[in-house]
Motif scaffolding. Structure first.
Motif, PDB file in Angstrom:
ATOM      1  N   ARG A  85      30.380   0.617   6.962  1.00 21.69           N
ATOM      2  CA  ARG A  85      30.349  -0.122   8.220  1.00 21.69           C
ATOM      3  C   ARG A  85      31.688  -0.772   8.558  1.00 21.69           C
ATOM      4  O   ARG A  85      32.129  -0.768   9.699  1.00 21.69           O
ATOM      5  CB  ARG A  85      29.278  -1.204   8.113  1.00 21.69           C
ATOM      6  N   ASP A  86      32.396  -1.308   7.534  1.00 20.00           N
ATOM      7  CA  ASP A  86      33.619  -2.088   7.781  1.00 20.00           C
ATOM      8  C   ASP A  86      34.908  -1.359   7.423  1.00 20.00           C
ATOM      9  O   ASP A  86      35.987  -1.906   7.608  1.00 20.00           O
ATOM     10  CB  ASP A  86      33.550  -3.401   6.994  1.00 20.00           C
TER      11      ASP A  86
ATOM     12  N   CYS B 175      30.129  -4.978  -0.402  1.00 20.54           N
ATOM     13  CA  CYS B 175      31.074  -5.361   0.655  1.00 20.54           C
ATOM     14  C   CYS B 175      30.975  -6.878   0.899  1.00 20.54           C
ATOM     15  O   CYS B 175      29.876  -7.401   1.091  1.00 20.54           O
ATOM     16  CB  CYS B 175      30.763  -4.601   1.944  1.00 20.54           C
TER      17      CYS B 175
ATOM     18  N   CYS C 213      33.647   0.777   2.796  1.00 17.06           N
ATOM     19  CA  CYS C 213      32.343   0.352   3.280  1.00 17.06           C
ATOM     20  C   CYS C 213      31.984   1.256   4.458  1.00 17.06           C
ATOM     21  O   CYS C 213      32.827   1.505   5.320  1.00 17.06           O
ATOM     22  CB  CYS C 213      32.407  -1.108   3.731  1.00 17.06           C
TER      23      CYS C 213
ATOM     24  N   THR D 249      31.732  -8.461   3.475  1.00 18.04           N
ATOM     25  CA  THR D 249      31.403  -8.769   4.873  1.00 18.04           C
ATOM     26  C   THR D 249      29.937  -8.506   5.192  1.00 18.04           C
ATOM     27  O   THR D 249      29.244  -9.368   5.723  1.00 18.04           O
ATOM     28  CB  THR D 249      32.285  -7.918   5.811  1.00 18.04           C
ATOM     29  N   CYS D 250      29.450  -7.301   4.821  1.00  9.16           N
ATOM     30  CA  CYS D 250      28.089  -6.927   5.222  1.00  9.16           C
ATOM     31  C   CYS D 250      27.154  -6.710   4.040  1.00  9.16           C
ATOM     32  O   CYS D 250      25.984  -6.391   4.230  1.00  9.16           O
ATOM     33  CB  CYS D 250      28.124  -5.690   6.103  1.00  9.16           C
TER      34      CYS D 250
HETATM   35 ZN    ZN Z   1      30.840  -3.885   4.973  1.00  5.90          ZN
END
Ligand code: ZN
Length: 93
Positions: free
Chosen positions: A10-11, A29, A8, A31-32
């Motif tokens: 971002r993560d 993802c 990801c 999470t996001c």
């Molecule tokens: Zn993410």
């Protein structure tokens, strides 16, 4: 089932399990909800022999913070090391 890794933006790395051969190239993802691209990594790293894992870990630690020794590891006492007679004829700095 096998564990696949996705990256990801971002993560970082996200792991997901799919049947072998059915892993998609992209994953949302968890999470996001951004698109995470599949990452191909070395498989079966956990199946390596323990001595090999220990040696690799030690080599990695040595690169960052080498151990300081005051004598040659494995030697005991201060016995003089036998020298080859030809060493006396080598040029000196
Ligand atoms: Zn993410």
């Amino acid at each position: 089932m096998a564990t696949y890794e996705y990256r990801c933006p971002r993560d970082g790395v996200v792991a997901a399990r799919f049947p072998i051969g059915e892993a998609p190239g992209w994953l949302r993802c968890p999470t996001c909800a951004a698109d995470a691209a599949r990452v191909f990594s070395a498989p079966s790293l956990r199946a390596m022999p323990r001595p090999l894992v220990a040696a690799l870990d030690r080599a990695g630690r040595s690169a960052e913070a080498p151990e300081v020794v005051t004598r040659i590891p494995g030697r005991r006492g201060t016995a003089a090391r036998p020298t080859h007679p030809g060493h006396a004829r080598l040029p000196r700095p």
